[in-house]
Design a protein around this motif. Sequence first.
Motif, PDB file in Angstrom:
ATOM      1  N   LEU A  70      53.414  46.927  21.068  1.00  0.00           N
ATOM      2  CA  LEU A  70      52.544  47.580  19.979  1.00  0.00           C
ATOM      3  C   LEU A  70      52.161  48.974  20.433  1.00  0.00           C
ATOM      4  CD1 LEU A  70      49.838  44.460  19.564  1.00  0.00           C
ATOM      5  CD2 LEU A  70      52.020  45.176  18.159  1.00  0.00           C
ATOM      6  N   VAL A  71      52.488  49.965  19.782  1.00  0.00           N
ATOM      7  CA  VAL A  71      52.501  51.485  20.158  1.00  0.00           C
ATOM      8  C   VAL A  71      51.704  52.209  19.395  1.00  0.00           C
ATOM      9  CG1 VAL A  71      53.995  53.438  20.564  1.00  0.00           C
ATOM     10  CG2 VAL A  71      54.947  50.960  21.161  1.00  0.00           C
ATOM     11  N   GLY A  72      50.856  53.267  20.130  1.00  0.00           N
ATOM     12  CA  GLY A  72      50.078  54.123  19.571  1.00  0.00           C
ATOM     13  C   GLY A  72      50.098  55.434  20.617  1.00  0.00           C
ATOM     14  N   HIS A  73      49.142  56.409  20.040  1.00  0.00           N
ATOM     15  CA  HIS A  73      49.086  57.526  20.940  1.00  0.00           C
ATOM     16  C   HIS A  73      47.437  57.822  20.821  1.00  0.00           C
ATOM     17  CE1 HIS A  73      48.542  60.669  17.589  1.00  0.00           C
ATOM     18  NE2 HIS A  73      49.420  59.944  16.845  1.00  0.00           N
ATOM     19  N   CYS A 131      58.945  35.227  26.244  1.00  0.00           N
ATOM     20  CA  CYS A 131      58.912  36.685  25.800  1.00  0.00           C
ATOM     21  C   CYS A 131      57.868  37.230  26.190  1.00  0.00           C
ATOM     22  CB  CYS A 131      58.937  36.668  24.213  1.00  0.00           C
ATOM     23  SG  CYS A 131      60.369  35.809  23.351  1.00  0.00           S
ATOM     24  N   ASP A 132      57.691  38.847  26.265  1.00  0.00           N
ATOM     25  CA  ASP A 132      56.365  39.430  26.591  1.00  0.00           C
ATOM     26  C   ASP A 132      55.873  40.306  25.455  1.00  0.00           C
ATOM     27  OD1 ASP A 132      56.861  38.341  29.174  1.00  0.00           O
ATOM     28  OD2 ASP A 132      57.448  39.989  30.062  1.00  0.00           O
ATOM     29  N   LEU A 133      54.767  40.438  25.811  1.00  0.00           N
ATOM     30  CA  LEU A 133      54.028  41.386  24.716  1.00  0.00           C
ATOM     31  C   LEU A 133      53.486  42.796  25.519  1.00  0.00           C
ATOM     32  CD1 LEU A 133      52.875  41.990  21.857  1.00  0.00           C
ATOM     33  CD2 LEU A 133      50.647  40.792  22.885  1.00  0.00           C
ATOM     34  N   VAL A 134      53.808  43.753  24.977  1.00  0.00           N
ATOM     35  CA  VAL A 134      53.615  45.099  25.710  1.00  0.00           C
ATOM     36  C   VAL A 134      52.508  45.823  24.660  1.00  0.00           C
ATOM     37  CG1 VAL A 134      54.543  47.096  26.542  1.00  0.00           C
ATOM     38  CG2 VAL A 134      55.958  45.030  26.514  1.00  0.00           C
ATOM     39  N   PHE A 135      51.871  46.579  25.494  1.00  0.00           N
ATOM     40  CA  PHE A 135      50.830  47.464  24.635  1.00  0.00           C
ATOM     41  C   PHE A 135      51.417  49.130  25.351  1.00  0.00           C
ATOM     42  CE2 PHE A 135      47.263  50.341  24.978  1.00  0.00           C
ATOM     43  CZ  PHE A 135      46.899  50.366  23.712  1.00  0.00           C
ATOM     44  N   ALA A 136      51.373  49.975  24.494  1.00  0.00           N
ATOM     45  CA  ALA A 136      51.588  51.271  24.920  1.00  0.00           C
ATOM     46  C   ALA A 136      50.741  52.677  23.940  1.00  0.00           C
ATOM     47  CB  ALA A 136      53.071  51.884  24.844  1.00  0.00           C
TER      48      ALA A 136
END
Length: 388
Positions: A70-73, A131-136
Amino acid sequence: MTSSVAELTRTLVSIPSHEDETDAGDAIETWLREETAARVTRDAVGNVLARKGPTGQDGDGSTDRPSLALVGHHDVVPPADSQVRDDPGREGEYLVEEREGRIFGRGAADMKGAVAAAMVAFRDATPPDGCDLVFASFVGEEVGGVGARHAIEEGFVPDYAVVGEGSTNYSKPGVTDVVVAHRGRRGTTVTAHGVASHASEPDAGENAIYRAADAIDRIRALEFPAVDVAGEALTGSVAVTEIDGGSAINVVPDRCSFTVDERTVPGERIDFGVLSDIPDVEWTVDQNLPPMLCEDDAFAGRMLAAARECQSGDPELVTKPHATDAGWLSQAGTTCLVYGPSEPGEAHTRDESVSISVLERCRETYRQVAETWPESGGDDRSREENAR
């Protein structure tokens, strides 16, 4: 720390991050450490990254499991004066207001609201077995994807990613759609060289402006690139946007340059080789933000199904005209989609805002996808370069 998406959005929006993202990154990092058992890291440029498996934490530090990010800035463009507080003791903070079901403030739409929704979804979701969940949350998106490019160079290439840029009200009012492709942007400077002479004897020189004009005519004659995506044409554009040349009214110029703004589409670029037979003309690419295209129908279908489960409207697979960090990730090998609360016309405005109900919609959609994708076990391709 708070668990409410709306309150977390208000907190993040209040933190200035147009010149220095450090304080906003600190708040995101602290919240993740307090609210989750995930492995949380902060890289050299200030990106905040977190990773967890089905047990809630990344116990062995492995990066070879299939992953969804799940990606944002958390950087923003400079605020308007009306978006900055001036009351004693809080000077410089961003002003945040809530009214009529919306949160107003710099970065509410682009894109701290989506970051907050992704943070809560990351905390609450349990990824599939194996599976893995990633946040960025990246820095420097507004200045060319500085954070995303750094993370990719350091090995951040998850298998799949949902980037929370705006996709609301694209196909119709009241829905949050799933973006399967977006345009990129390439900025190029074309420079024509000539030979200076007195303007009273123009044939004694070579007029660089005339050569630049010939080059501009070639650029204008090019067809806009286009590809078919999701049942519609995603069309690029080409425009000459700036020109500079000459030193005095009575001097034939020896140099003239102009810039070309090109909105690119997946797999297509204009060919500057059409200028190659014009004497002493050269070109340099100044910026090249890549487009994005998702060709994984199963991933897009699962995202669309979750989007439909989380709203009363009928979302669709759509395209987006703007470049995002999904372009950098897609170029690196990540299968990307874009899904987020921001609506056309909200980002970068003096009265920027985001709907609280749509934030909740996105949070729940992110959670549902995070708990069902990637499918347990993933595929057979190498995981060596997956998200850290």
